[in-house]
Design a protein around this motif. Structure first.
Motif, short mmCIF file in Angstrom:
data_model
loop_
_atom_site.label_atom_id
_atom_site.label_comp_id
_atom_site.label_asym_id
_atom_site.label_seq_id
_atom_site.Cartn_x
_atom_site.Cartn_y
_atom_site.Cartn_z
N ASP A 1 0.73 -1.23 -0.01
CA ASP A 1 -0.01 -0.10 0.01
C ASP A 1 1.15 1.42 0.17
OD1 ASP A 1 -2.52 -1.31 -0.06
OD2 ASP A 1 -2.58 -1.40 2.03
N ALA A 2 2.06 1.32 0.69
CA ALA A 2 2.87 2.34 0.71
C ALA A 2 3.61 2.43 -0.76
CB ALA A 2 4.25 2.16 1.67
N VAL A 3 3.73 1.50 -1.42
CA VAL A 3 4.38 1.62 -2.74
C VAL A 3 3.14 2.33 -3.73
CG1 VAL A 3 5.02 0.40 -4.79
CG2 VAL A 3 6.01 -0.46 -2.61
N ARG A 4 1.99 1.61 -3.48
CA ARG A 4 0.90 2.22 -4.15
C ARG A 4 0.90 4.04 -3.94
NH1 ARG A 4 -1.38 3.51 -8.58
NH2 ARG A 4 -3.73 3.53 -8.58
N TYR A 5 0.98 4.24 -2.81
CA TYR A 5 0.41 5.70 -2.22
C TYR A 5 1.76 6.63 -2.93
CZ TYR A 5 0.55 9.71 0.65
OH TYR A 5 0.41 11.02 1.19
N ALA A 6 2.90 5.74 -3.03
CA ALA A 6 4.14 6.48 -3.56
C ALA A 6 3.88 7.03 -5.04
CB ALA A 6 5.39 5.80 -3.55
N GLU A 7 3.36 5.71 -5.87
CA GLU A 7 3.01 5.96 -7.15
C GLU A 7 1.82 6.87 -7.40
OE1 GLU A 7 4.08 1.12 -8.40
OE2 GLU A 7 1.97 2.23 -8.12
N LEU A 8 1.01 7.11 -6.54
CA LEU A 8 0.08 8.10 -6.55
C LEU A 8 0.42 9.61 -6.41
CD1 LEU A 8 -3.07 6.49 -4.61
CD2 LEU A 8 -2.94 6.83 -7.08
N LEU A 9 1.51 9.81 -5.56
CA LEU A 9 2.16 11.08 -5.16
C LEU A 9 3.15 11.47 -6.26
CD1 LEU A 9 3.40 10.61 -1.57
CD2 LEU A 9 1.43 12.01 -2.54
N ALA A 10 3.65 10.22 -7.11
CA ALA A 10 4.46 10.79 -8.11
C ALA A 10 3.81 11.03 -9.47
CB ALA A 10 5.64 9.48 -8.56
N ASP A 11 2.41 10.48 -9.63
CA ASP A 11 1.87 10.50 -10.87
C ASP A 11 0.60 11.47 -10.66
OD1 ASP A 11 0.50 10.32 -13.32
OD2 ASP A 11 -0.03 8.48 -12.89
N THR A 12 -0.29 11.22 -10.10
CA THR A 12 -1.60 11.94 -9.90
C THR A 12 -1.38 13.11 -8.90
OG1 THR A 12 -2.82 10.03 -9.75
CG2 THR A 12 -4.03 11.99 -8.92
N ALA A 13 -0.76 13.28 -7.77
CA ALA A 13 -0.29 14.47 -6.98
C ALA A 13 0.39 15.38 -7.71
CB ALA A 13 0.25 13.91 -5.70
N VAL A 14 1.51 15.09 -8.49
CA VAL A 14 2.27 16.01 -9.39
C VAL A 14 1.33 16.58 -10.46
CG1 VAL A 14 4.12 16.11 -10.97
CG2 VAL A 14 4.30 14.76 -8.81
N THR A 15 0.55 15.76 -11.33
CA THR A 15 -0.23 16.14 -12.06
C THR A 15 -1.10 17.17 -11.81
OG1 THR A 15 -0.03 14.11 -13.24
CG2 THR A 15 -1.90 15.58 -13.99
N ARG A 16 -1.62 17.05 -10.38
CA ARG A 16 -2.97 18.05 -9.90
C ARG A 16 -1.97 19.21 -9.13
NH1 ARG A 16 -7.46 14.18 -7.53
NH2 ARG A 16 -7.58 12.69 -9.26
N GLY A 17 -0.80 19.24 -9.03
CA GLY A 17 0.10 20.43 -8.45
C GLY A 17 -0.03 20.13 -7.03
N LEU A 18 -0.18 18.99 -6.37
CA LEU A 18 -0.17 19.02 -5.17
C LEU A 18 1.21 18.54 -4.23
CD1 LEU A 18 -3.01 16.56 -4.60
CD2 LEU A 18 -3.14 18.90 -5.03
N ILE A 19 2.14 18.28 -5.23
CA ILE A 19 3.70 18.30 -4.89
C ILE A 19 4.49 18.65 -6.16
CG2 ILE A 19 3.27 16.66 -3.05
CD1 ILE A 19 4.64 14.53 -4.90
N GLY A 20 5.59 19.10 -5.94
CA GLY A 20 6.38 19.45 -7.05
C GLY A 20 7.18 18.20 -7.58
N PRO A 21 7.33 18.33 -9.00
CA PRO A 21 7.97 17.08 -9.50
C PRO A 21 9.51 16.90 -8.98
CG PRO A 21 7.67 19.05 -10.92
CD PRO A 21 6.93 19.29 -9.88
N ARG A 22 10.07 17.94 -8.53
CA ARG A 22 11.47 17.86 -7.81
C ARG A 22 11.47 16.84 -6.83
NH1 ARG A 22 14.34 23.71 -8.70
NH2 ARG A 22 14.26 23.62 -10.92
N GLU A 23 10.36 16.82 -6.22
CA GLU A 23 10.14 15.73 -4.71
C GLU A 23 10.20 14.32 -5.24
OE1 GLU A 23 10.50 17.12 -1.77
OE2 GLU A 23 11.00 19.00 -2.80
N VAL A 24 9.92 13.98 -6.23
CA VAL A 24 9.56 12.54 -6.71
C VAL A 24 10.84 11.62 -6.32
CG1 VAL A 24 9.08 10.91 -8.59
CG2 VAL A 24 7.78 13.20 -8.29
N PRO A 25 11.93 12.12 -6.84
CA PRO A 25 13.39 11.11 -6.72
C PRO A 25 13.39 10.97 -5.16
CG PRO A 25 13.57 12.74 -8.34
CD PRO A 25 12.27 13.11 -7.67
N ARG A 26 12.88 11.87 -4.31
CA ARG A 26 13.27 11.81 -2.80
C ARG A 26 11.89 11.58 -1.93
NH1 ARG A 26 15.25 17.81 -1.76
NH2 ARG A 26 13.44 19.10 -2.31
#
Length: 242
Positions: free
Chosen positions: A24-49
């Motif tokens: 579930d943590a992996v799935r959440y990380a994937e949602l953050l890296a994809d959906t959350a970035v697309t919607r402007g909820l987190i910055g793309p530079r945060e994905v690698p970390r």
């Protein structure tokens, strides 16, 4: 723009921290890296970390949360620290409090996709707006929301007697705590300390400012009165635009 391809491999520490909840943590990380970035909820530079700086850093907060309590994550944003905390601590009842609609929609989607609906509740609003409607909680959590003094003004009034606020902070923790002592006292805080968590899992360990209120609700009433006055004067709000 980013996507899940930018996610680093799951670190070894993640298995230790999340245990059986790692998928579930992996799935959440994937949602953050994809959906959350697309919607402007987190910055793309945060994905690698995402793992070290965000998911693990938030999950280890579970080390200092009492067992079986109600938690309110103030200014939850994209669900940090509330979602990782829910994954590692299924004994907790967690409210994700967030004022912005696009973020609450994302949070609702995440809780449903991860099957957390029985444990996690998403509430749209600001802390001062839910006073009197949200049942007082044992623990308030927050991360990167505001300076400690301002954060305490929002979070402390949501606590029940002897409750505690756990604020994830960085290098400024000691300085912020010193500068906030008088304000915390007015809010009914009786005990404060800085705690390091996750020493075996994250480097550097996560820094948490812990503020415990006493039995007297006087400080809480003071904060609620101030919040009502701010709303009447048109100055209410968290000061964050998302």
């Amino acid at each position: 723009m980013s996507d899940v391809a930018d996610l680093p491999p799951v670190p070894e520490a993640a298995d230790k921290v999340f245990g059986g909840a790692l998928p579930d943590a992996v799935r959440y990380a994937e949602l953050l890296a994809d959906t959350a970035v697309t919607r402007g909820l987190i910055g793309p530079r945060e994905v690698p970390r995402l793992w070290e700086r965000h998911l693990l850093n938030c999950a280890v907060l579970g080390e200092v949360v009492p067992e079986g309590v109600a938690v309110c994550d103030v200014g939850s944003g994209a669900g940090l620290p509330g979602i990782p905390l829910a994954l590692v601590r299924p004994d907790l009842r967690i409210t994700l409090l967030e004022p912005l609609l696009r973020r609450t929609r994302f949070l609702q989607e995440v809780t449903e996709l991860l099957g957390l609906e029985q444990q996690v509740t998403v509430v749209r609003g600001r802390a001062e707006e839910v006073l009197g409607t949200l049942e007082p909680v044992h623990v308030v959590t927050a991360r990167a929301v505001a300076p400690l003094e301002r954060l305490a003004g929002w979070g402390i009034p949501l606590l029940r007697p002897y409750g505690e606020m756990l604020a994830l902070k960085g290098e400024s923790a000691e300085e912020e705590l010193r500068a906030s002592k008088a304000a915390l006292h007015k809010l009914g805080v009786k005990e404060t300390e800085i705690v390091q968590v996750g020493a075996d899992s994250v480097d550097p360990p996560a820094t948490v400012v812990r503020a415990v209120v006493g039995e007297s609700p006087g400080g809480v009433r003071f904060a609620a009165k101030r919040a009502r006055a701010a709303r009447k004067g048109g100055r209410g709000g968290h000061g964050r635009r998302r």
